[in-house]
Scaffold this motif. Structure first.
Motif, short mmCIF file in Angstrom:
data_model
loop_
_atom_site.label_atom_id
_atom_site.label_comp_id
_atom_site.label_asym_id
_atom_site.label_seq_id
_atom_site.Cartn_x
_atom_site.Cartn_y
_atom_site.Cartn_z
N UNK A 24 -5.98 -4.54 28.89
CA UNK A 24 -5.90 -5.08 30.25
C UNK A 24 -4.54 -5.73 30.51
N UNK A 25 -3.94 -6.24 29.45
CA UNK A 25 -2.62 -6.85 29.58
C UNK A 25 -1.51 -5.78 29.51
N UNK A 26 -1.91 -4.53 29.40
CA UNK A 26 -0.93 -3.45 29.37
C UNK A 26 -0.25 -3.26 28.03
N UNK A 27 -0.84 -3.79 26.99
CA UNK A 27 -0.23 -3.70 25.66
C UNK A 27 -0.61 -2.40 24.98
N UNK A 28 0.33 -1.84 24.24
CA UNK A 28 0.12 -0.62 23.48
C UNK A 28 -0.43 -1.00 22.11
N UNK A 29 -1.49 -0.32 21.67
CA UNK A 29 -2.20 -0.70 20.45
C UNK A 29 -2.13 0.42 19.42
N UNK A 30 -1.82 0.05 18.19
CA UNK A 30 -1.85 0.99 17.06
C UNK A 30 -3.00 0.57 16.15
N UNK A 31 -3.51 1.51 15.39
CA UNK A 31 -4.64 1.24 14.48
C UNK A 31 -4.35 1.87 13.13
N UNK A 32 -4.72 1.16 12.08
CA UNK A 32 -4.69 1.70 10.73
C UNK A 32 -5.77 1.01 9.92
N UNK A 33 -6.07 1.59 8.78
CA UNK A 33 -7.05 0.95 7.90
C UNK A 33 -6.70 1.24 6.45
N UNK A 34 -7.33 0.50 5.57
CA UNK A 34 -7.11 0.71 4.15
C UNK A 34 -7.84 -0.34 3.34
N UNK A 35 -7.67 -0.26 2.03
CA UNK A 35 -8.30 -1.23 1.13
C UNK A 35 -7.45 -2.48 1.01
N UNK A 36 -6.16 -2.30 0.88
CA UNK A 36 -5.21 -3.41 0.75
C UNK A 36 -5.67 -4.40 -0.32
N UNK A 37 -6.14 -3.84 -1.42
CA UNK A 37 -6.71 -4.65 -2.49
C UNK A 37 -5.65 -5.49 -3.19
N UNK A 38 -4.64 -4.83 -3.68
CA UNK A 38 -3.52 -5.54 -4.30
C UNK A 38 -2.28 -5.21 -3.47
N UNK A 39 -1.93 -6.12 -2.58
CA UNK A 39 -0.81 -5.88 -1.67
C UNK A 39 0.48 -5.69 -2.46
N UNK A 40 1.26 -4.73 -2.03
CA UNK A 40 2.55 -4.47 -2.66
C UNK A 40 3.55 -4.07 -1.59
N UNK A 41 4.77 -3.86 -1.98
CA UNK A 41 5.84 -3.59 -1.02
C UNK A 41 5.55 -2.32 -0.21
N UNK A 42 4.89 -1.35 -0.80
CA UNK A 42 4.53 -0.14 -0.05
C UNK A 42 3.60 -0.45 1.11
N UNK A 43 2.63 -1.33 0.86
CA UNK A 43 1.74 -1.75 1.94
C UNK A 43 2.53 -2.47 3.03
N UNK A 44 3.39 -3.38 2.62
CA UNK A 44 4.17 -4.15 3.60
C UNK A 44 5.03 -3.23 4.46
#
Length: 79
Positions: free
Chosen positions: A19-39
Motif C-alpha cells: 500500500x505504501x508502494x514499496x517493492x518487495x523481494x522474498x527468499x527463504x532458507x535454513x540460515x543455520x550457521x550464518x556465513x559470508x555466503x549467506x550475508x
C-alpha cells in the motif's frame, strides 16, 4: 536489522508495504550457521527491492532435509 513477523501476520505486513508502494523481494532458507555466503546472498536479494522478506525454514524441515542433528541453532534464534 528488520523485524520478526510470524507467519500469521505476514500477509498484513506485506499489504502495508504494498500500500505504501514499496517493492518487495522474498527468499527463504535454513540460515543455520550464518556465513559470508549467506550475508552476500541476503544483501544481493535486499538490493533488488525496497523490502526483503526472509522466511526461515522450521527446525523440523531442517531435520528432514539436512540431518536429524540439525539445525544447530533453533528457529527462533535463526529468525
Amino acid at each position: 536489522m528488520g523485524q520478526v513477523v510470524v507467519r500469521g501476520d505476514l500477509a498484513a505486513a506485506v499489504a502495508v508495504l504494498r500500500a505504501a508502494g514499496r517493492r518487495i523481494a522474498f527468499t527463504n532458507g535454513y540460515f543455520d550457521l550464518m556465513h559470508v555466503g549467506h550475508a552476500r546472498y541476503l544483501a544481493a536479494a535486499r538490493a533488488q527491492a525496497d523490502a526483503l522478506v526472509v522466511a526461515v525454514n522450521a527446525d523440523a524441515t531442517a531435520r528432514r532435509a539436512k540431518d536429524p542433528r540439525r539445525p544447530i541453532q533453533p528457529q527462533d534464534d535463526r529468525a
